[in-house]
Structures are given as C-alpha cells and as structure tokens.
Design a protein around this motif. Sequence first.
Motif, short mmCIF file in Angstrom:
data_model
loop_
_atom_site.label_atom_id
_atom_site.label_comp_id
_atom_site.label_asym_id
_atom_site.label_seq_id
_atom_site.Cartn_x
_atom_site.Cartn_y
_atom_site.Cartn_z
N GLU A 134 0.92 -1.41 -0.06
CA GLU A 134 -0.02 -0.03 -0.15
C GLU A 134 0.88 1.24 0.08
O GLU A 134 1.96 1.37 0.64
CB GLU A 134 -0.87 0.00 1.33
N VAL A 135 0.44 2.26 -0.70
CA VAL A 135 1.17 3.55 -0.74
C VAL A 135 0.10 4.41 -0.11
O VAL A 135 -1.01 4.38 -0.28
CB VAL A 135 1.40 3.99 -2.10
N SER A 136 0.41 5.40 0.54
CA SER A 136 -0.26 6.40 1.04
C SER A 136 -1.15 7.27 0.08
O SER A 136 -0.65 7.54 -1.15
CB SER A 136 0.73 7.48 1.94
N VAL A 137 -2.47 7.35 0.24
CA VAL A 137 -3.37 7.84 -0.69
C VAL A 137 -3.04 9.54 -0.92
O VAL A 137 -2.93 10.09 -2.13
CB VAL A 137 -4.84 8.08 -0.55
N SER A 138 -2.46 10.11 0.24
CA SER A 138 -2.07 11.48 0.03
C SER A 138 -0.88 11.74 -0.74
O SER A 138 -0.62 12.58 -1.67
CB SER A 138 -1.95 12.03 1.61
N ALA A 139 0.15 10.71 -0.44
CA ALA A 139 1.41 10.67 -1.22
C ALA A 139 1.13 10.48 -2.77
O ALA A 139 1.65 11.06 -3.71
CB ALA A 139 2.34 9.51 -0.77
N TYR A 140 0.25 9.57 -2.86
CA TYR A 140 -0.02 9.21 -4.42
C TYR A 140 -0.79 10.39 -4.91
O TYR A 140 -0.52 10.71 -6.25
CB TYR A 140 -1.13 8.15 -4.50
N CYS A 141 -1.61 11.02 -4.60
CA CYS A 141 -2.49 12.36 -4.84
C CYS A 141 -1.46 13.21 -5.20
O CYS A 141 -1.64 14.00 -6.34
CB CYS A 141 -3.36 12.49 -4.15
N LEU A 142 -0.51 13.39 -4.35
CA LEU A 142 0.31 14.67 -4.30
C LEU A 142 1.22 14.37 -5.60
O LEU A 142 1.43 15.20 -6.48
CB LEU A 142 1.22 14.95 -3.21
N LEU A 143 1.87 13.06 -5.85
CA LEU A 143 2.46 12.86 -6.98
C LEU A 143 2.01 13.13 -8.23
O LEU A 143 2.33 13.72 -9.12
CB LEU A 143 3.23 11.48 -6.73
N MET A 160 -8.78 -11.51 -20.46
CA MET A 160 -7.61 -10.40 -20.16
C MET A 160 -8.28 -9.13 -19.44
O MET A 160 -7.61 -8.53 -18.71
CB MET A 160 -7.21 -9.83 -21.56
N LEU A 161 -9.55 -8.68 -20.09
CA LEU A 161 -10.31 -7.46 -19.57
C LEU A 161 -10.62 -7.71 -17.95
O LEU A 161 -10.58 -6.98 -17.18
CB LEU A 161 -11.38 -7.08 -20.12
N SER A 162 -11.12 -9.04 -17.67
CA SER A 162 -11.17 -9.51 -16.40
C SER A 162 -10.12 -9.32 -15.50
O SER A 162 -10.09 -9.09 -14.30
CB SER A 162 -12.03 -10.83 -16.21
N PHE A 163 -8.92 -9.68 -15.90
CA PHE A 163 -7.50 -9.49 -15.15
C PHE A 163 -7.26 -8.48 -15.02
O PHE A 163 -6.74 -7.78 -13.77
CB PHE A 163 -6.54 -10.17 -16.03
N ILE A 164 -7.66 -7.24 -15.88
CA ILE A 164 -7.23 -5.93 -15.68
C ILE A 164 -8.16 -5.34 -14.54
O ILE A 164 -7.86 -4.62 -13.52
CB ILE A 164 -7.20 -5.00 -17.03
N LYS A 165 -9.51 -5.51 -14.81
CA LYS A 165 -10.40 -5.11 -13.93
C LYS A 165 -10.41 -5.60 -12.60
O LYS A 165 -10.82 -4.81 -11.64
CB LYS A 165 -11.85 -5.54 -14.47
N ASP A 166 -9.86 -6.88 -12.30
CA ASP A 166 -9.81 -7.41 -10.96
C ASP A 166 -8.31 -7.16 -10.39
O ASP A 166 -8.15 -6.37 -9.42
CB ASP A 166 -10.32 -8.66 -10.78
N THR A 208 -4.52 -4.12 -7.33
CA THR A 208 -3.02 -3.80 -7.19
C THR A 208 -2.82 -2.33 -7.20
O THR A 208 -1.77 -1.84 -6.26
CB THR A 208 -1.95 -4.64 -8.02
N MET A 209 -3.40 -1.71 -8.26
CA MET A 209 -3.00 -0.21 -8.36
C MET A 209 -3.90 0.63 -7.51
O MET A 209 -3.34 1.67 -6.88
CB MET A 209 -3.02 0.21 -9.67
N TRP A 210 -5.17 0.46 -7.35
CA TRP A 210 -6.00 1.35 -6.66
C TRP A 210 -6.89 0.71 -5.47
O TRP A 210 -7.64 1.44 -4.99
CB TRP A 210 -7.09 1.98 -7.67
N GLY A 211 -6.45 -0.28 -5.07
CA GLY A 211 -6.89 -0.91 -3.61
C GLY A 211 -8.03 -1.59 -3.68
O GLY A 211 -8.50 -2.23 -2.99
#
Length: 183
Positions: A15-24, A77-83, A88-91
């Motif tokens: 996990e990455v801090s949401v505030s750090a991600y949003c700042l970046l 492939m689309l299900s892999f991306i969606k899930d 992984t990227m957005w929690g």
Amino acid sequence: RKSIVDRPLPRGKTEVSVSAYCLLFSEMVQYYQQRVTSIQDLEKKLAGAGYGVGVRMLELVVLREKSSKRETRVVGMLSFIKDTIWKTMWGKPADALEKVTEKDDEYMIHEKEPLVNTYISVPKDMGHLNCAAFVAGVVHGILDSADFPARVTAHTVPVGSETRTTILIKFAPEVMDRERRMG
C-alpha cells in the motif's frame, strides 16, 4: 544457498499512502499542464505516462502472481485488468466490465470515482479535462504488452445526478480475428 535469481520477487509494501499518491499525481498533471496548449494535448500526455506504467504493471503483477496464467482471450484479459491490476494499483477492483451491445470489438470498464479524479480540481478554462486519461494509458500499455492492440480512451458519463468514468476499449481487427479463430 539460493542465488538472487532463484529467490522469489519480494512483495514489498503493498500500500502507498493515498495522500502521497495524489500529491505525486497532481504534480505530474501540473508539470504536463505547463507544457501543453490544449486539454487534448494534456490528456495525451497523461495517457502516455500511464502507458509506461501499464507496461511495467503487467510484468510486475504476472511475476508476483504465481497462479496467474497468460490470458489469451479478450474477456479473460479484461477481467484480469478489472480485478487483479485494478486492485493492485488502486486498492479495489473496478466497478464493472461491460461489452458494448452494438459492436463486438468494444468493451467498457466503469469506475464510479477513480482515484486520479478524486483530488483534482479542474480550472474553468479546462472544463472537460478528464485525468482518467492516465488510467486509459495504463490499460492501453497492459493490452499492448499482452498482444491485444486496442484504442483506449477515458470518458466521463453522466448517470442520473452523478457521473462515472468509463474506459472505452476498441480492439484492433486482428485481435477480434484471433478471438473468432479460438472459438
């Protein structure tokens, strides 16, 4: 003793801090905003940045997920991306995956409130800016790396009194030909 090549990839902190991600992310938007003259150019720059992230995310997730196999079908492939990728990227997984009813080669991934749009305040002169172009770039990079060439765009769609972001994916004819041959 195992060599470094034989050891599994460390998961690291997931996990990455949401505030750090949003700042970046907001700094990246401001950086590109100063170097473009139109909203379309800014969205192209964001999509380009997302493309590189998508290429690397596919490699990383496939290496970390021991049970994952190479997806060869469009819906898989689309299900892999969606899930998997989205989580992984957005929690959390994306809200929905949908096939466009009129066309066989178009699919949509819906997200009610993408993190990239959550903390961005769009100035009046850039009224229709959709920072989810970055997410569309991520999806484009993943699909290109997995040999599913497509055109990927982000759209804001009104649903009742709210809006949601739709990532529209239009696959290249060779992908749909391959899909038909596979049965």
